[in-house]
Design an enzyme around this catalytic site. Structure first.
Site, PDB file in Angstrom:
ATOM      1  N   LYS A  33       0.829  -1.216   0.000  1.00 36.25           N
ATOM      2  CA  LYS A  33       0.000   0.000   0.000  1.00 36.25           C
ATOM      3  C   LYS A  33       0.857   1.256   0.000  1.00 36.25           C
ATOM      4  O   LYS A  33       0.622   2.176  -0.786  1.00 36.25           O
ATOM      5  CB  LYS A  33      -0.907   0.001   1.237  1.00 36.25           C
ATOM      6  CG  LYS A  33      -1.560   1.358   1.506  1.00 36.25           C
ATOM      7  CD  LYS A  33      -2.429   1.351   2.736  1.00 36.25           C
ATOM      8  CE  LYS A  33      -1.769   1.788   4.002  1.00 36.25           C
ATOM      9  NZ  LYS A  33      -1.608   3.233   4.216  1.00 36.25           N
ATOM     10  N   ASN A  34       1.834   1.314   0.887  1.00 37.64           N
ATOM     11  CA  ASN A  34       2.553   2.582   1.043  1.00 37.64           C
ATOM     12  C   ASN A  34       3.522   2.863  -0.107  1.00 37.64           C
ATOM     13  O   ASN A  34       3.954   4.001  -0.281  1.00 37.64           O
ATOM     14  CB  ASN A  34       3.235   2.653   2.416  1.00 37.64           C
ATOM     15  CG  ASN A  34       2.190   2.833   3.518  1.00 37.64           C
ATOM     16  OD1 ASN A  34       1.062   3.251   3.257  1.00 37.64           O
ATOM     17  ND2 ASN A  34       2.553   2.489   4.740  1.00 37.64           N
ATOM     18  N   CYS A  37      -5.542   8.441   8.739  1.00 32.81           N
ATOM     19  CA  CYS A  37      -5.863   7.923  10.076  1.00 32.81           C
ATOM     20  C   CYS A  37      -5.402   8.864  11.172  1.00 32.81           C
ATOM     21  O   CYS A  37      -4.355   9.489  11.086  1.00 32.81           O
ATOM     22  CB  CYS A  37      -5.218   6.552  10.266  1.00 32.81           C
ATOM     23  SG  CYS A  37      -6.094   5.269   9.397  1.00 32.81           S
ATOM     24  N   ARG A  72       0.179  14.915  12.759  1.00 32.64           N
ATOM     25  CA  ARG A  72       0.845  14.449  11.539  1.00 32.64           C
ATOM     26  C   ARG A  72       1.351  15.649  10.746  1.00 32.64           C
ATOM     27  O   ARG A  72       0.806  15.996   9.691  1.00 32.64           O
ATOM     28  CB  ARG A  72      -0.098  13.541  10.731  1.00 32.64           C
ATOM     29  CG  ARG A  72      -0.545  12.337  11.563  1.00 32.64           C
ATOM     30  CD  ARG A  72      -1.305  11.311  10.779  1.00 32.64           C
ATOM     31  NE  ARG A  72      -0.441  10.538   9.914  1.00 32.64           N
ATOM     32  CZ  ARG A  72      -0.860   9.499   9.194  1.00 32.64           C
ATOM     33  NH1 ARG A  72      -2.113   9.129   9.251  1.00 32.64           N
ATOM     34  NH2 ARG A  72      -0.021   8.836   8.423  1.00 32.64           N
ATOM     35  N   ASP A 120       3.797   0.367  12.206  1.00 28.45           N
ATOM     36  CA  ASP A 120       2.553  -0.128  11.608  1.00 28.45           C
ATOM     37  C   ASP A 120       2.204  -1.543  12.075  1.00 28.45           C
ATOM     38  O   ASP A 120       1.092  -2.022  11.816  1.00 28.45           O
ATOM     39  CB  ASP A 120       2.642  -0.087  10.069  1.00 28.45           C
ATOM     40  CG  ASP A 120       2.772   1.336   9.560  1.00 28.45           C
ATOM     41  OD1 ASP A 120       2.527   2.275  10.334  1.00 28.45           O
ATOM     42  OD2 ASP A 120       3.149   1.515   8.387  1.00 28.45           O
ATOM     43  N   ARG A 164      -9.169   0.192   3.954  1.00 28.07           N
ATOM     44  CA  ARG A 164      -8.234   1.159   3.361  1.00 28.07           C
ATOM     45  C   ARG A 164      -6.894   0.514   3.052  1.00 28.07           C
ATOM     46  O   ARG A 164      -6.173   0.961   2.163  1.00 28.07           O
ATOM     47  CB  ARG A 164      -7.988   2.314   4.343  1.00 28.07           C
ATOM     48  CG  ARG A 164      -9.095   3.326   4.399  1.00 28.07           C
ATOM     49  CD  ARG A 164      -8.624   4.570   5.127  1.00 28.07           C
ATOM     50  NE  ARG A 164      -7.302   4.913   4.671  1.00 28.07           N
ATOM     51  CZ  ARG A 164      -6.334   5.423   5.442  1.00 28.07           C
ATOM     52  NH1 ARG A 164      -6.568   5.647   6.700  1.00 28.07           N
ATOM     53  NH2 ARG A 164      -5.166   5.714   4.948  1.00 28.07           N
TER      54      ARG A 164
END
Ligand code: EPZ
Length: 435
Positions: free
Chosen positions: A39-40, A134, A139, A322, A414
Site C-alpha cells: 500500500k505505502n 488515520c 501528523r 505499523d 483502506r
C-alpha cells in the site's frame, strides 16, 4: 507548524455501506496466504506516474480503498486511468491540465500529500488541500515543506489549501530533522525534474522508499542511494512512461505472521521479501515462535503462549510502528509482562481500550504500554479507530474465546485487500455483515 487532518467520514456521503466483521475465535490458522502489493509504495508510485507525460503500467497493486481513491484523484485532474481488480493500473497522464486537486477527494486519504511533490515537479505549481488519513497523532508535514522550499518553491496555506509555486526548481542539499518516509519520498518526487543535483540527508530507508526510487529510475530519472540515509538525485528534463511491478506489502505480511502466532497456527506467508520482515521475525523468535525463511515465503508456526518481549518502534530497519498494534494485541496473551514504546506516533494505542473490553490488562503511560499477559481474551463488540487498530482487533478476535464484532471495517479496507477471504482460506470463522 503545519499539521495533518483526522480520518474523515467520507464513506457516508460516498455511499459506502457501513459493515462489521464477526469473528468466532479459537480456530488455528493453517495453510498458505499470498500477500498483496505494498500500500505505502502504491500510494506514492501512482501519483509519481504523472511526472511523465506518457503511459505507465503499474502491476501488483493492492485492490484497496486508497488505490481506488487515487484513481479518482488522477481522473479528476485529467488523466486516463484504468484499474483492474487484479491490481493492474494503466495511467495515461498526457491530458492532465490542472495543478489543483479537489478537497472532497483529497481529504479521503493521507498520502494525497504526494500530489504536492508531483504537481510541483510537473507544472512548477501545486494547490492541494491538507491531507486526511488515520488519526494516530499529530501528523505534521513541515519536513516536506522544508524540502520544497529548499528546491526554490514558495509555499503558503490559504483556507486549508497548501499552495506551492516555483519559477524553476533547483537542486539543493536537504537535511531532514526527523526521519520521515513521506518527506523523503515527496522531496524525491519534486527533485527528479529539478535543475541540478539534490541530496537528501537523514532520509528514510523503508522498502517503499526504495521502490519509489526504482520506479522513478524506470521512468528515466537518476536517483541513487535509496535505502541508505543519503539519497542523491540528478535532475533531468523529461521522464518517459514505463511498466513497473510494486513490491509486496511487508505490513500485510507481518499482520499474517502475527495472526499465525496468535492462533497457535502454521501459516506460510507467500509473495514476501523476508529481508523486509527481519525485525518482526526476530521478535517472534524471541517470543518462542518458530519462523522459517524461504526465498519468497515465511513459515510461522506456534504451539504455546508467547513469551513476553519488549518492543520499541523505530524507522526501518527497526520494528515498524505499523505492526505495533497487531503485535501488542498478541502480547496481551503472553506469559509475563511486556513493555512497548511507540516512538513514531503519539496516539497509536486506541486499540488498547478495545482489547481491554476483551480481557486484556494494559496500562498506558504516555508512549509506553505495559502489557500484563492473560491466558485468554474473550469476544466482545469492539470498534476500529484506524487501519492498524482494525488489524489488531481482527487478531484479537481470532485468538479470543467466543464472538467478536468489529465495527468500522472501512478503516481495515483502506489497507488490506480481501482480508476476511484470505483468513477464511486459512481456517478462520469470519463473516462480513451490514451494520
Ligand atoms: C508513512 O507515514 C506511512 N504512510 C505510515 O503508514 C507509517 O506509519 C509511517 O510512514 C511511519 O513508517 C504512508 O506511507 C502513506 P513519517 P508518513 O513522515 O510518511 C514526524 C499505515 O498504517 N514528521 O515517516 O506520514 C511524524 O510526526 C500508515 O500504513 C514530522 O515531524 O510518516 C512522525 O512522528 C499510517 N514532520 C514521524 O515523523 C514531517 O514533516 C514519521 O512520520 C513529517 C513527519
Amino acid at each position: 507548524m503545519l499539521g495533518g487532518g483526522e480520518c474523515p467520514d467520507y464513506w457516508e456521503w460516498s455511499g459506502y455501506t457501513l459493515e462489521k466483521l464477526i469473528i468466532t475465535g479459537g480456530n488455528r490458522l493453517t495453510g498458505k496466504v499470498s500477500v498483496s502489493g505494498a500500500k505505502n509504495a502504491a500510494v506514492a508510485i501512482i501519483p509519481a506516474a504523472i511526472l511523465c507525460e506518457g503511459v505507465c503500467t503499474i502491476d501488483n497493486l493492492p485492490y484497496i480503498d486508497d488505490v481506488i481513491v487515487l484513481k479518482d484523484i488522477l481522473t479528476q485532474i485529467g488523466a486516463k486511468v484504468d484499474l483492474t481488480t487484479d491490481g493492474k493500473m494503466v495511467i495515461d497522464s498526457s491530458g492532465i491540465n490542472t495543478y489543483r486537486a479537489n478537497y472532497d477527494i483529497v481529504n479521503r486519504m493521507r498520502a494525497s500529500y504526494y500530489l504536492i511533490g508531483v504537481l510541483l515537479g510537473r507544472f512548477g505549481k501545486a494547490e492541494v488541500p491538507f491531507p486526511g488519513g488515520c488519526d494516530i497523532g499529530a501528523r505534521p508535514i513541515d519536513q516536506h515543506i522544508k524540502g520544497f522550499s529548499a528546491l526554490g518553491a514558495d509555499i503558503f496555506v490559504e483556507h486549508g489549501i497548501i499552495k506551492a509555486s516555483a519559477k524553476r526548481l533547483v537542486g539543493a542539499e536537504i537535511y531532514l530533522d526527523v526521519v520521515s518516509v513521506g518527506a523523503t519520498i515527496n522531496i524525491m518526487l519534486a527533485a527528479v525534474k529539478a535543475e541540478g543535483n539534490t541530496t537528501i540527508v537523514n532520509a528514510a530507508k523503508e522498502p517503499h522508499v526504495v521502490d519509489v526510487a526504482n520506479f522513478l529510475n524506470c521512468m528515466g530519472a537518476n536517483v541513487k542511494g535509496a535505502g541508505t540515509d543519503i539519497i542523491r538525485i540528478k535532475g533531468c528534463q523529461q521522464l518517459k512512461g514505463c511498466s513497473y511491478t510494486i513490491i509486496p506489502d511487508q505490513i500485510e505480511a507481518g499482520t499474517f505472521m502475527i495472526a499465525a502466532a496468535a492462533t497457535m497456527g502454521d501459516v506460510t506467508v507467500c509473495n514476501v521479501i523476508p529481508k523486509h520482515l527481519e525485525s518482526v521475525s526476530a521478535k517472534l523468535v524471541e517470543m518462542g515462535v518458530t519462523v522459517e525463511e524461504m526465498d519468497d515465503c515465511i513459515r510461522v508456526k506456534n504451539n504455546a503462549r508467547p513469551k513476553k518481549v519488549n518492543i520499541k518502534t523505530l524507522p526501518y530497519p527497526g520494528f515498524p510502528t505499523d505492526l505495533q498494534q497487531p503485535m501488542s494485541t498478541l502480547l496481551s496473551i503472553a506469559e509475563g509482562t511486556s513493555v512497548i514504546t511507540e516512538n513514531v506516533w503519539e496516539a497509536r494505542y486506541k486499540h488498547i481500550e478495545e482489547i481491554k473490553k476483551m480481557g486484556a490488562k494494559v496500562k498506558i503511560e504516555d508512549r509506553v504500554a505495559i502489557i500484563e499477559g492473560v491466558p485468554k481474551l474473550y469476544g466482545a463488540p469492539v470498534t476500529a479507530s484506524d487501519l492498524r487498530a482494525g488489524a489488531a482487533l481482527v487478531i484479537a478476535g481470532l485468538m479470543a474465546h467466543g464472538k467478536t464484532e468489529i465495527s468500522n471495517v472501512k478503516y481495515i479496507d483502506r489497507g488490506y485487500e480481501n482480508i476476511e477471504q484470505k483468513l477464511i482460506k486459512l481456517g478462520a470463522d469470519i463473516v462480513r455483515v451490514k451494520e
